[in-house]
Scaffold this active site. Structure first.
Site, short mmCIF file in Angstrom:
data_model
loop_
_atom_site.label_atom_id
_atom_site.label_comp_id
_atom_site.label_asym_id
_atom_site.label_seq_id
_atom_site.Cartn_x
_atom_site.Cartn_y
_atom_site.Cartn_z
N ASP A 1 0.51 -1.01 -0.39
CA ASP A 1 -0.06 -0.09 -0.15
C ASP A 1 1.42 1.20 0.27
O ASP A 1 0.23 2.03 0.84
CB ASP A 1 -1.04 0.18 1.51
N ASP B 1 3.01 1.92 8.09
CA ASP B 1 2.00 1.37 8.07
C ASP B 1 1.96 -0.22 6.88
O ASP B 1 1.62 -0.32 5.76
CB ASP B 1 0.53 2.90 7.08
N ASN C 1 1.73 6.43 2.74
CA ASN C 1 2.34 6.27 4.14
C ASN C 1 3.98 6.19 3.59
O ASN C 1 4.44 5.26 4.41
CB ASN C 1 2.08 4.67 3.51
#
Length: 310
Positions: free
Chosen positions: A196, A214, A201
């Site tokens: 992701d 994250d 992030n």
């Protein structure tokens, strides 16, 4: 209600019990749509981030696998933020809600990279992917249409959120996409990746490094999955950015330009994944406030049209 037992008071008590330290009165909720995250302050005035994982979304083994990946990365001097350990544990429970504690590290979220940051991010991901390649028992999902998208289609059907007028065409469009796209993934190497990797992030700490945060959604997938969401435009319009990225990445491992051909499929996979995520989250209070257009006729019309266009 899945968060029924989680209040500011119960969260603070759970953290005190986990770390065996007193907290001050500081308890600041932080933005998180899936989990519940709070910034707290220990009596020592050190700040910690308490992350309460959404129940039933990840198994205990999956969360511990995430923690192992982070600790392994940190031990190899990668700029990540591993969970804190108390009494040889990184994972704790508040009733049925798992949670972990992380040291607070401030930083600036980036919305674009310059040349140096593209190269630094390339080096970071090259090293992370080398490490991910060595972890073979993560228990994480393979990020390819036949596995991931099939699961997301089941979620959409089980939740019953697709309007009747769009249900049959949506299912048919997704099944056709899976059939057409999955074979593309057979040509590339799959290993543990962040999964992701977008600007939200990545935090930049001036004078230090770009930090990758994250790791909830680590998956077994192709390396390009950790690249394409950072690109500011279509692949053909990002030749300079890709050249900078590859210059950094290739210091530690080769990047196959052939994987760039996966980006259109990865984009459709993310759209289907997002719809499935919203289908689950739509039962939460305030969801409609944050995603007012989700679930509208216009949304489903454009969503199906995009999938059919693959």
């Amino acid at each position: 209600m899945i968060w029924e037992s989680l209040t500011l008071e119960s969260a603070m008590q759970a953290v005190e019990d986990a770390c065996q330290q007193r907290l001050t009165n500081v308890c600041i909720p932080r933005n998180s749509y899936i989990n519940r995250v709070y910034e707290m302050e220990l009596d020592s005035q050190d700040r910690v981030i308490a992350k309460f994982y959404r129940p039933n979304r990840w198994s205990t083994d999956m969360i511990l696998g995430e923690h192992f990946f982070l600790k392994h990365a940190h031990d190899n001097d990668l700029p990540v933020i591993p969970p804190l350990t108390f009494n040889d544990k990184t994972l704790f429970m508040l009733d049925e809600i798992p949670f972990a504690l992380f040291p607070k590290k401030g930083g600036r979220v980036m919305d674009e990279f310059n040349e140096d940051l593209w190269k630094e991010t390339g080096r970071l991901l090259g090293r992370l992917h080398n490490l991910g390649q060595t972890i073979t028992d993560s228990g994480r999902m393979k990020w390819r249409p036949k596995i991931a998208t099939t699961r997301h289609l089941k979620t959409l059907c089980d939740c019953g959120v697709i309007p009747e007028d769009y249900r049959a065409v949506s299912i048919r469009a997704i099944e056709q996409f899976i059939q057409k796209a999955d074979s593309l993934f057979s040509r590339c190497e799959m290993f543990l990746i962040h999964g992701d990797c977008h600007y939200g992030n990545i935090i930049y700490r001036p004078g230090e490094h770009v930090y990758l945060v994250d790791f909830d959604d680590v998956v077994i997938g192709p390396s390009v999955q950790d690249v394409w969401m950072l690109l500011p435009d279509e692949t053909g319009q990002c030749k300079q950015e890709l050249a900078w990225f590859q210059e950094g990445y290739s210091v530690f491992r080769d990047f196959s330009a052939r994987e760039l051909d996966l980006i259109p499929a990865l984009r459709i996979m993310r759209q289907i994944h997002f719809a499935a995520w919203c289908a689950v989250q739509s039962q939460e209070a305030h969801f409609q406030h944050h995603f007012p257009d989700w679930g509208s006729t216009k949304y489903w019309n454009e969503w199906v049209k995009s999938i059919l266009g693959f």
